[in-house]
Design an enzyme around this catalytic site. Structure first.
Site, PDB file in Angstrom:
ATOM      1  N   CYS A   3       1.931  -4.293  -8.984  1.00  0.00           N
ATOM      2  CA  CYS A   3       3.105  -4.482  -8.987  1.00  0.00           C
ATOM      3  C   CYS A   3       3.470  -6.407  -9.726  1.00  0.00           C
ATOM      4  O   CYS A   3       2.492  -6.447  -9.300  1.00  0.00           O
ATOM      5  CB  CYS A   3       3.204  -5.078  -7.025  1.00  0.00           C
ATOM      6  SG  CYS A   3       4.902  -6.298  -6.542  1.00  0.00           S
ATOM      7  N   CYS A  59      18.892  -5.960  -1.274  1.00  0.00           N
ATOM      8  CA  CYS A  59      17.037  -6.047  -1.604  1.00  0.00           C
ATOM      9  C   CYS A  59      17.216  -7.423  -1.166  1.00  0.00           C
ATOM     10  O   CYS A  59      17.318  -8.059  -2.164  1.00  0.00           O
ATOM     11  CB  CYS A  59      16.295  -5.177  -1.981  1.00  0.00           C
ATOM     12  SG  CYS A  59      14.728  -4.959  -2.609  1.00  0.00           S
ATOM     13  N   CYS A  85      11.869  -5.843  -8.309  1.00  0.00           N
ATOM     14  CA  CYS A  85      11.851  -7.400  -8.018  1.00  0.00           C
ATOM     15  C   CYS A  85      10.407  -7.817  -8.695  1.00  0.00           C
ATOM     16  O   CYS A  85       9.203  -6.836  -8.753  1.00  0.00           O
ATOM     17  CB  CYS A  85      11.851  -7.645  -6.366  1.00  0.00           C
ATOM     18  SG  CYS A  85      13.453  -7.887  -6.289  1.00  0.00           S
ATOM     19  N   SER A 105       9.974  -2.249   4.658  1.00  0.00           N
ATOM     20  CA  SER A 105       8.570  -1.072   3.680  1.00  0.00           C
ATOM     21  C   SER A 105       7.576  -2.635   3.861  1.00  0.00           C
ATOM     22  O   SER A 105       7.247  -3.383   3.547  1.00  0.00           O
ATOM     23  CB  SER A 105       9.346  -1.315   2.197  1.00  0.00           C
ATOM     24  OG  SER A 105       8.127  -0.667   1.477  1.00  0.00           O
ATOM     25  N   CYS A 137       3.353 -12.372  -3.257  1.00  0.00           N
ATOM     26  CA  CYS A 137       2.564 -11.538  -2.371  1.00  0.00           C
ATOM     27  C   CYS A 137       1.249 -11.775  -2.523  1.00  0.00           C
ATOM     28  O   CYS A 137       0.230 -12.307  -3.600  1.00  0.00           O
ATOM     29  CB  CYS A 137       3.202 -10.401  -2.668  1.00  0.00           C
ATOM     30  SG  CYS A 137       2.157  -9.309  -1.323  1.00  0.00           S
ATOM     31  N   HIS A 160       1.566   5.766  -1.417  1.00  0.00           N
ATOM     32  CA  HIS A 160       0.936   5.771  -3.512  1.00  0.00           C
ATOM     33  C   HIS A 160      -0.117   6.581  -3.325  1.00  0.00           C
ATOM     34  O   HIS A 160       0.312   6.942  -5.306  1.00  0.00           O
ATOM     35  CB  HIS A 160       1.266   4.555  -3.813  1.00  0.00           C
ATOM     36  CG  HIS A 160       2.562   3.790  -4.185  1.00  0.00           C
ATOM     37  ND1 HIS A 160       3.820   4.077  -3.779  1.00  0.00           N
ATOM     38  CD2 HIS A 160       2.634   2.071  -3.386  1.00  0.00           C
ATOM     39  CE1 HIS A 160       4.297   3.274  -3.869  1.00  0.00           C
ATOM     40  NE2 HIS A 160       3.753   1.946  -3.391  1.00  0.00           N
ATOM     41  N   GLU A 218      13.754 -13.610  -5.050  1.00  0.00           N
ATOM     42  CA  GLU A 218      14.835 -12.474  -5.501  1.00  0.00           C
ATOM     43  C   GLU A 218      15.041 -11.696  -4.650  1.00  0.00           C
ATOM     44  O   GLU A 218      14.818 -11.403  -3.645  1.00  0.00           O
ATOM     45  CB  GLU A 218      14.214 -11.823  -6.777  1.00  0.00           C
ATOM     46  CG  GLU A 218      13.781 -12.365  -7.936  1.00  0.00           C
ATOM     47  CD  GLU A 218      13.272 -11.244  -9.044  1.00  0.00           C
ATOM     48  OE1 GLU A 218      13.127  -9.986  -9.466  1.00  0.00           O
ATOM     49  OE2 GLU A 218      11.761 -11.852  -9.423  1.00  0.00           O
ATOM     50  N   CYS A 276      -1.492  -5.319  -4.860  1.00  0.00           N
ATOM     51  CA  CYS A 276      -1.404  -4.454  -5.256  1.00  0.00           C
ATOM     52  C   CYS A 276      -1.156  -4.036  -7.241  1.00  0.00           C
ATOM     53  O   CYS A 276      -1.021  -5.008  -7.556  1.00  0.00           O
ATOM     54  CB  CYS A 276      -0.131  -3.737  -4.925  1.00  0.00           C
ATOM     55  SG  CYS A 276       0.033  -3.800  -2.805  1.00  0.00           S
TER      56      CYS A 276
HETATM   57  N1  SAH Z   1       5.061  -5.772   0.368  1.00  0.00           N
HETATM   58  C1  SAH Z   1       6.693  -4.271   0.458  1.00  0.00           C
HETATM   59  C2  SAH Z   1       7.408  -4.459   0.499  1.00  0.00           C
HETATM   60  C3  SAH Z   1       7.613  -5.382  -1.245  1.00  0.00           C
HETATM   61  S1  SAH Z   1       7.819  -3.673  -3.261  1.00  0.00           S
HETATM   62  C4  SAH Z   1       5.232  -3.477   0.505  1.00  0.00           C
HETATM   63  O1  SAH Z   1       4.316  -2.784  -0.333  1.00  0.00           O
HETATM   64  O2  SAH Z   1       6.191  -2.011   0.597  1.00  0.00           O
HETATM   65  C5  SAH Z   1       8.258  -2.631  -2.353  1.00  0.00           C
HETATM   66  C6  SAH Z   1       8.323  -1.370  -3.024  1.00  0.00           C
HETATM   67  O3  SAH Z   1       8.077  -1.651  -4.116  1.00  0.00           O
HETATM   68  C7  SAH Z   1       7.075  -1.663  -2.661  1.00  0.00           C
HETATM   69  O4  SAH Z   1       6.890   0.732  -2.563  1.00  0.00           O
HETATM   70  C8  SAH Z   1       6.248  -1.621  -3.752  1.00  0.00           C
HETATM   71  O5  SAH Z   1       5.313  -0.732  -3.412  1.00  0.00           O
HETATM   72  C9  SAH Z   1       6.991  -0.449  -5.201  1.00  0.00           C
HETATM   73  N2  SAH Z   1       6.462  -1.519  -6.129  1.00  0.00           N
HETATM   74  C10 SAH Z   1       5.788  -2.016  -6.477  1.00  0.00           C
HETATM   75  N3  SAH Z   1       5.791  -2.977  -7.952  1.00  0.00           N
HETATM   76  C11 SAH Z   1       6.108  -1.146  -7.916  1.00  0.00           C
HETATM   77  C12 SAH Z   1       6.708  -0.822  -9.906  1.00  0.00           C
HETATM   78  N4  SAH Z   1       5.847  -1.712 -10.270  1.00  0.00           N
HETATM   79  N5  SAH Z   1       6.931  -0.421  -9.687  1.00  0.00           N
HETATM   80  C13 SAH Z   1       8.178   0.667  -8.571  1.00  0.00           C
HETATM   81  N6  SAH Z   1       7.849  -0.029  -7.769  1.00  0.00           N
HETATM   82  C14 SAH Z   1       6.843  -0.432  -7.248  1.00  0.00           C
END
Ligand code: SAH
Length: 358
Positions: free
Chosen positions: A119, A105, A341, A191, A112, A216, A92, A116
């Protein structure tokens, strides 16, 4: 037979070398490179002879990500693309419109590996890294489809960019190239969830991009519970790396903080975060500019996490400000098209599965 080279992954010197091997003059790369990066395939290049195009097609291929789905927000014009890569996998990208211009973006991997808990992108694990050509291809394809000039890039889509280090660095150089997209490093943010060794490798390159750290949580117990990477590199190690990054590049670092109801959104957590950042990153001799982006978590059905309510979010922001940390609540663009995303790709995978099982 040797595998065909991906034209969009080659830098200008590599393209020159390849054309040289085919017996072409050096200046040919100067004709071909800029067109590739405007989304023109060799077949469509009117200033390149047929014989050259045929020789090139024998050893190299050109594939732009195909628009498999496109959603346009009725609220703010945000465009979300589901792009299909040459092998059928999807990623995406999101085009966002700001007063200062259009930013894209992009995704860095198919899936991945970081795990997390909140995510959507990591639910099925990592399938593969994107090539440098597929990274820059997202920018080219979105510019071509939308007809817009893209001025900035955030690497905040699917995947962990620093887990795909070499291709990402090559991409940064490609997309910055004056004869390519020509996007300034200062308009690019990367990021990361906090791969400390890779942050150091990135710092060593001294590229003036902006680093965003997905923090976070302000204590290891909370962070490890939602981000497995924290067991490998804890908060102290991560902030040490941030300090080294700033010392080397002089670039401001921004921190992402996703607010999850009942997990990390209490005023005490905000206080702890401010204390942590002040103590770790601000000494008497060094005052590192810090910015915290607060993002109410996007609810993903599979994760069960709930978004912090509006009052908790503004309270959290106020506590940070009171303690000397600049913070903003991220404006949600494209909320009607679920622009964050990971979710569109998952929906598409589910639809593919359903179709297969019919
Ligand atoms: N892997 C990298 C970049 C991709 S995620 C990273 O971790 O930074 C981009 C951002 O979106 C990150 O800050 C991630 O923690 C956040 N993110 C992921 N899932 C999310 C969600 N469900 N709600 C809000 N932010 C989210």
């Amino acid at each position: 037979m040797e595998e065909k080279k991906e034209l969009l992954s080659l830098d200008k010197q590599e393209l020159e070398a390849l054309l040289g091997e085919l017996g072409e003059p050096r200046y040919r790369a100067g004709q071909i490179f800029p067109q590739l990066h405007r989304g023109i395939s060799p077949d469509e290049m009117t200033n390149i002879g047929r014989a050259t195009r045929e020789r090139l097609a024998k050893v190299a291929f050109y594939h732009l990500p195909l628009v498999r789905k496109k959603l346009v927000s009725a609220l703010d014009g945000t465009i979300k693309y589901l792009f299909e890569l040459a092998d059928g996998h999807c990623v995406e990208s999101v085009l966002m419109h700001y007063e200062h211009g259009t930013t894209i973006c992009i995704s860095s991997q198919v899936g991945c590996a970081m795990g997390c808990k909140f995510c959507a992108s990591t639910i099925g694990g990592k399938v593969r890294n994107l090539t440098a050509g597929e990274l820059v291809g997202q920018v080219i394809a979105a510019a071509k489809d939308s007809g817009e000039r893209i001025g900035g890039i955030v690497m905040m889509g699917i995947g962990e960019p620093l887990d795909n280090f070499d291709n990402v660095v090559k991409f940064l150089q490609l997309v910055n190239h004056a004869e390519g997209q020509n996007i300034g490093y200062r308009h690019i943010s990367l990021s990361t969830c906090g791969l400390v060794d890779r942050i150091d490798r990135l710092a060593a390159l001294s590229l003036p991009i902006t680093l965003s750290i997905s923090l976070h949580a302000a204590d290891d117990e909370t962070r490890s519970a939602i981000m497995p990477v924290n067991s490998r590199y804890n908060i102290a190690a991560l902030l040490d790396a941030c300090r080294r990054y700033y010392a080397k590049t002089g670039r401001r670092i921004s921190f992402e903080y996703t607010l999850i109801a009942g997990k990390n959104d209490a005023p005490e957590a905000a206080k702890r975060l401010a204390l942590l950042l002040n103590r770790s990153l601000r000494t008497r001799t060094e005052t590192m500019p810090i910015h915290v982006n607060l993002i109410p978590v996007n609810e993903v059905a599979e994760t069960g996490f709930q978004r912090a309510d509006k009052r908790a979010v503004s309270r959290f922001c106020a506590v940070l400000e009171e303690n000397g940390i600049r913070a903003t609540v991220r404006r949600r663009l494209g909320s009607d098209i679920n622009a964050s995303c990971g979710q569109l790709r998952r929906a598409e995978l589910a639809a593919d599965e359903a179709a297969k099982n019919q």
